[in-house]
Design a protein around this motif. Sequence first.
Motif, PDB file in Angstrom:
ATOM      1  N   LEU A  34      -5.304   8.287  -4.535  1.00 24.30           N
ATOM      2  CA  LEU A  34      -5.650   8.957  -3.278  1.00 24.30           C
ATOM      3  C   LEU A  34      -7.107   9.404  -3.277  1.00 24.30           C
ATOM      4  CD1 LEU A  34      -2.414  11.085  -2.690  1.00 24.30           C
ATOM      5  CD2 LEU A  34      -3.124   9.031  -1.430  1.00 24.30           C
ATOM      6  N   LYS A  35      -7.562   9.901  -4.412  1.00 26.29           N
ATOM      7  CA  LYS A  35      -8.954  10.348  -4.522  1.00 26.29           C
ATOM      8  C   LYS A  35      -9.919   9.162  -4.341  1.00 26.29           C
ATOM      9  CE  LYS A  35     -12.236  12.667  -7.564  1.00 26.29           C
ATOM     10  NZ  LYS A  35     -12.564  13.090  -8.936  1.00 26.29           N
ATOM     11  N   CYS A  36      -9.562   8.016  -4.933  1.00 25.07           N
ATOM     12  CA  CYS A  36     -10.425   6.832  -4.850  1.00 25.07           C
ATOM     13  C   CYS A  36     -10.520   6.274  -3.435  1.00 25.07           C
ATOM     14  CB  CYS A  36      -9.905   5.714  -5.783  1.00 25.07           C
ATOM     15  SG  CYS A  36     -10.177   6.022  -7.525  1.00 25.07           S
ATOM     16  N   ILE A  41     -11.326   5.181   3.918  1.00 20.83           N
ATOM     17  CA  ILE A  41     -10.439   4.829   5.037  1.00 20.83           C
ATOM     18  C   ILE A  41     -10.451   5.940   6.092  1.00 20.83           C
ATOM     19  CG2 ILE A  41      -8.908   3.320   3.677  1.00 20.83           C
ATOM     20  CD1 ILE A  41      -6.987   5.669   3.366  1.00 20.83           C
ATOM     21  N   PRO A  42     -10.057   5.633   7.332  1.00 24.92           N
ATOM     22  CA  PRO A  42     -10.009   6.668   8.380  1.00 24.92           C
ATOM     23  C   PRO A  42      -9.016   7.775   8.023  1.00 24.92           C
ATOM     24  CG  PRO A  42      -9.825   4.461   9.327  1.00 24.92           C
ATOM     25  CD  PRO A  42      -9.704   4.296   7.847  1.00 24.92           C
ATOM     26  N   GLU A  43      -9.260   8.962   8.539  1.00 29.86           N
ATOM     27  CA  GLU A  43      -8.445  10.149   8.220  1.00 29.86           C
ATOM     28  C   GLU A  43      -6.970   9.939   8.553  1.00 29.86           C
ATOM     29  OE1 GLU A  43      -7.445  13.622   6.634  1.00 29.86           O
ATOM     30  OE2 GLU A  43      -9.507  12.856   6.580  1.00 29.86           O
ATOM     31  N   GLU A  44      -6.704   9.341   9.693  1.00 32.31           N
ATOM     32  CA  GLU A  44      -5.308   9.123  10.114  1.00 32.31           C
ATOM     33  C   GLU A  44      -4.585   8.181   9.139  1.00 32.31           C
ATOM     34  OE1 GLU A  44      -2.882   7.334  13.944  1.00 32.31           O
ATOM     35  OE2 GLU A  44      -4.904   8.101  14.291  1.00 32.31           O
ATOM     36  N   GLN A  45      -5.289   7.128   8.746  1.00 32.01           N
ATOM     37  CA  GLN A  45      -4.708   6.185   7.775  1.00 32.01           C
ATOM     38  C   GLN A  45      -4.465   6.882   6.434  1.00 32.01           C
ATOM     39  OE1 GLN A  45      -6.864   2.455   7.359  1.00 32.01           O
ATOM     40  NE2 GLN A  45      -5.972   2.090   5.348  1.00 32.01           N
ATOM     41  N   PHE A  46      -5.392   7.756   6.035  1.00 28.23           N
ATOM     42  CA  PHE A  46      -5.232   8.467   4.765  1.00 28.23           C
ATOM     43  C   PHE A  46      -3.999   9.366   4.790  1.00 28.23           C
ATOM     44  CE2 PHE A  46      -5.877  12.131   1.979  1.00 28.23           C
ATOM     45  CZ  PHE A  46      -5.992  11.478   0.755  1.00 28.23           C
ATOM     46  N   ARG A  47      -3.771  10.062   5.918  1.00 26.03           N
ATOM     47  CA  ARG A  47      -2.601  10.947   6.004  1.00 26.03           C
ATOM     48  C   ARG A  47      -1.308  10.152   5.808  1.00 26.03           C
ATOM     49  NH1 ARG A  47      -5.531  13.741  10.065  1.00 26.03           N
ATOM     50  NH2 ARG A  47      -4.512  12.555  11.736  1.00 26.03           N
ATOM     51  N   LYS A  48      -1.258   8.977   6.434  1.00 26.70           N
ATOM     52  CA  LYS A  48      -0.078   8.109   6.301  1.00 26.70           C
ATOM     53  C   LYS A  48       0.092   7.669   4.834  1.00 26.70           C
ATOM     54  CE  LYS A  48       1.579   3.516   7.596  1.00 26.70           C
ATOM     55  NZ  LYS A  48       1.125   2.201   8.037  1.00 26.70           N
ATOM     56  N   LEU A 519      12.887  -6.192 -10.970  1.00 28.63           N
ATOM     57  CA  LEU A 519      14.186  -5.550 -10.695  1.00 28.63           C
ATOM     58  C   LEU A 519      14.782  -6.037  -9.369  1.00 28.63           C
ATOM     59  CD1 LEU A 519      13.318  -1.873 -11.760  1.00 28.63           C
ATOM     60  CD2 LEU A 519      14.672  -3.541 -13.041  1.00 28.63           C
ATOM     61  N   ASN A 520      14.100  -7.018  -8.743  1.00 25.04           N
ATOM     62  CA  ASN A 520      14.559  -7.582  -7.459  1.00 25.04           C
ATOM     63  C   ASN A 520      14.695  -6.524  -6.360  1.00 25.04           C
ATOM     64  OD1 ASN A 520      14.748 -10.324  -8.257  1.00 25.04           O
ATOM     65  ND2 ASN A 520      16.623  -9.814  -9.371  1.00 25.04           N
ATOM     66  N   LEU A 521      13.799  -5.542  -6.415  1.00 26.25           N
ATOM     67  CA  LEU A 521      13.810  -4.503  -5.388  1.00 26.25           C
ATOM     68  C   LEU A 521      12.950  -4.952  -4.209  1.00 26.25           C
ATOM     69  CD1 LEU A 521      13.156  -1.388  -7.669  1.00 26.25           C
ATOM     70  CD2 LEU A 521      15.359  -2.149  -6.769  1.00 26.25           C
ATOM     71  N   GLU A 522      13.226  -4.407  -3.064  1.00 24.07           N
ATOM     72  CA  GLU A 522      12.326  -4.628  -1.934  1.00 24.07           C
ATOM     73  C   GLU A 522      10.985  -4.011  -2.306  1.00 24.07           C
ATOM     74  OE1 GLU A 522      11.990  -3.389   2.791  1.00 24.07           O
ATOM     75  OE2 GLU A 522      13.916  -3.156   1.759  1.00 24.07           O
ATOM     76  N   LYS A 523       9.900  -4.688  -1.952  1.00 20.88           N
ATOM     77  CA  LYS A 523       8.581  -4.199  -2.361  1.00 20.88           C
ATOM     78  C   LYS A 523       8.387  -2.761  -1.887  1.00 20.88           C
ATOM     79  CE  LYS A 523       4.758  -6.871  -2.610  1.00 20.88           C
ATOM     80  NZ  LYS A 523       3.503  -7.556  -2.179  1.00 20.88           N
ATOM     81  N   PRO A 524       8.085  -1.829  -2.800  1.00 21.37           N
ATOM     82  CA  PRO A 524       7.903  -0.424  -2.407  1.00 21.37           C
ATOM     83  C   PRO A 524       6.812  -0.285  -1.338  1.00 21.37           C
ATOM     84  CG  PRO A 524       8.058  -0.611  -4.794  1.00 21.37           C
ATOM     85  CD  PRO A 524       7.994  -2.000  -4.263  1.00 21.37           C
ATOM     86  N   GLU A 525       7.026   0.688  -0.445  1.00 17.90           N
ATOM     87  CA  GLU A 525       6.132   0.855   0.700  1.00 17.90           C
ATOM     88  C   GLU A 525       4.686   1.113   0.275  1.00 17.90           C
ATOM     89  OE1 GLU A 525       6.025   3.335   4.955  1.00 17.90           O
ATOM     90  OE2 GLU A 525       7.259   4.072   3.277  1.00 17.90           O
ATOM     91  N   ILE A 526       4.508   1.756  -0.869  1.00 16.76           N
ATOM     92  CA  ILE A 526       3.145   2.043  -1.341  1.00 16.76           C
ATOM     93  C   ILE A 526       2.341   0.747  -1.507  1.00 16.76           C
ATOM     94  CG2 ILE A 526       3.801   2.087  -3.808  1.00 16.76           C
ATOM     95  CD1 ILE A 526       1.728   4.306  -4.211  1.00 16.76           C
ATOM     96  N   PHE A 527       3.046  -0.377  -1.829  1.00 16.61           N
ATOM     97  CA  PHE A 527       2.362  -1.654  -2.065  1.00 16.61           C
ATOM     98  C   PHE A 527       2.278  -2.540  -0.818  1.00 16.61           C
ATOM     99  CE2 PHE A 527       4.246  -0.569  -6.318  1.00 16.61           C
ATOM    100  CZ  PHE A 527       3.050  -0.119  -6.865  1.00 16.61           C
ATOM    101  N   THR A 528       2.975  -2.154   0.252  1.00 18.06           N
ATOM    102  CA  THR A 528       2.829  -2.887   1.521  1.00 18.06           C
ATOM    103  C   THR A 528       1.904  -2.130   2.475  1.00 18.06           C
ATOM    104  OG1 THR A 528       4.783  -1.806   2.469  1.00 18.06           O
ATOM    105  CG2 THR A 528       5.144  -3.910   1.337  1.00 18.06           C
ATOM    106  N   ASP A 529       1.571  -0.908   2.105  1.00 18.47           N
ATOM    107  CA  ASP A 529       0.694  -0.062   2.920  1.00 18.47           C
ATOM    108  C   ASP A 529      -0.692  -0.693   3.047  1.00 18.47           C
ATOM    109  OD1 ASP A 529      -0.329   2.223   4.234  1.00 18.47           O
ATOM    110  OD2 ASP A 529      -1.016   3.055   2.321  1.00 18.47           O
ATOM    111  N   GLU A 530      -1.289  -0.599   4.225  1.00 13.07           N
ATOM    112  CA  GLU A 530      -2.592  -1.232   4.472  1.00 13.07           C
ATOM    113  C   GLU A 530      -3.680  -0.688   3.540  1.00 13.07           C
ATOM    114  OE1 GLU A 530      -4.174  -0.387   8.415  1.00 13.07           O
ATOM    115  OE2 GLU A 530      -2.974   1.454   8.507  1.00 13.07           O
ATOM    116  N   THR A 531      -3.523   0.551   3.098  1.00 11.50           N
ATOM    117  CA  THR A 531      -4.530   1.123   2.195  1.00 11.50           C
ATOM    118  C   THR A 531      -4.516   0.414   0.849  1.00 11.50           C
ATOM    119  OG1 THR A 531      -4.435   3.273   3.273  1.00 11.50           O
ATOM    120  CG2 THR A 531      -5.265   3.246   1.009  1.00 11.50           C
TER     121      THR A 531
END
Length: 626
Positions: A34-36, A41-48, A519-531
């Motif tokens: 988050l610090k990096c 990125i825009p503030e709104e995108q960062f909050r998400k 583990l055949n999991l759905e890709k975690p949201e952190i890795f599909t996030d535009e950031t």
Amino acid sequence: MPVLDKKPSRDQGDQNGLPKLPVPALQQTLDMYLKCMRHLIPEEQFRKTKAITEKFGAPGGLGERLQRKLLQRREAKANWVYDYWVEDMYLNNRLALPVNSSPAMVFPKQNFRTPSDMLRFTAHLISGVLEYKCLIDGHALPVDFARGQLAGTPLCMEQYYRLFTSYRLPGPKTDTLVAQNSCVMPEPEHIIVACKNQFFVLDVVINFRRLSEKDLFTQLQKIMKKAESGEENFPPIGLLTSDGRTEWAEARSALIKDSTNRDSLDMIERCLCLVCLDEPCGMDLSDTNRAMMMLHGGGKDKNGGNRWYDKPLQFIVGADGCCGVVCEHSPFEGIVLVQCTEYLLKYMSGSPSKLVRAASVSELPSPRHLHWKCSPEIQKFLTSSAEKLQRLVKNLDMNVHKFSSYGKEFIKKHKMSPDAYIQVALQFAFYRCHGRPVPTYESASIRRFQQGRVDNIRSSTAEALEFVKTMTDKKSTDVEKMEKLCDAIKAQTNYTILAITGMAIDNHLLGLREISKELNLEKPEIFTDETYIASNQFILSTSQVPTTVEMFCCYGPVVPNGYGACYNPQSDHIIFCVSSFHDSPETSSDMFVKALEECLGEMQDLCNTQAGRVTPERGLKRPMKL
């Protein structure tokens, strides 16, 4: 998975004293992520992104589950990230190797008055290669020790054992890194010589005896004579290796339908290295033009077909004196290439090898010309590969610039790290050109650990952004500017220490992502996030490749709208190799170099006016040495 590490390391003795790569604490990595990204990125995108990241790292959540699996993997493997990293960085990448992936070392320009001069130089080079391989085979290379930050730590030597014994095999979806010293592929005893787009087998060991330099020269003469005679001319099959990896895999499948082609491929894939005897490139041999010739050979009408890009080492010797080496990057890092090439250039600057005076092998067999059977299907692949290479050649925007105003001694005199200082200057130059900061990659060696390769120093820090804003603000005083510069260098240095001690974020996030896939999991949201996606688009891809002899490293950008920026700091100058693509309306290597020259000048003026008032060392806690 890469084939290369499926067997015990030949370098096991060197590994035993080294620690395993640590897995950073989950919350530490998420906070640093988050610090990096916050200022990029825009503030709104960062909050998400912050909400997604906090959910991922919540107690008892998915992040903790993946972290536990990663810790188990660390226990089971010598290096928990190695396979993930080499696949993600290289083997899964479908882009063509020239320019996009394979770096080159550019040697000093040679002065060949005759073809014999060129061949004598080549024979001496091959002799040096064989000497260096003897050192590797005999485990006689001295162990490398870290320089720069946390200097003195012993480093993993495993990458050296891949210089002459690996091959990158193209695949439809992912490539394979093949080890030739395995039971599948015996140790090679031949070199492939490319001349006029033809390939020849040069046996360097005959009747259990290594060829003398005199014999190597004789064999090279035979090769050149055969190639020039044009008696048996085959199409430039090497062009296929310059194509995208999936296209080359498809073409290779067509090639191996014929036994003649299978035999020729086998000889190339099992060789020690390639030596490419190039035609004159027809250009003035400026640093920039020599760099471009090393990276792509000038395309199909010059030396673009006189290559085989899957082989880790291709030594280029041009009739016009344009010389160097191109490396397939997946088996080893730039510093290993530097050590090898520095050995060779020092070897060649000495007196001719003792092998010149060694007894000749009587009745030397003529080097074998590799044959190819080309169906209409293969001809079609060749035409397509040639066209794509031409586009790549036209698109590369290269500028090799020697910054002569000062070098690393000036920076050290002001008690700053030369690498951190240059990284801040690159941020300053990019901001001056484009008015914004961008995700930046700087390779950091993690060879302090078993099987260590690299992690990423994220040089686009918030502190660097504050510095460049201050430098462009007319109201800021020199004292304020100097304080911001010191803050930026301190932040860069601290992140460098995190990276080289295995505590940076990129490898860790990659590990978490790949564990979820296993583990055949759905890709975690952190890795599909535009950031996260944007965080891995390295518009500025940088690397320090210092040398102790006269040569320099260069490579292309890693994204279409990006820059490659390789630099070689010397005591009184710095060599910058800046690359970009002409078809990007955003980038210009000339513009970037001009800005870099200006920014380095302004930083010099600032340091001189503020000398002794503030230094980055003040308040910087010295890390404990590992």
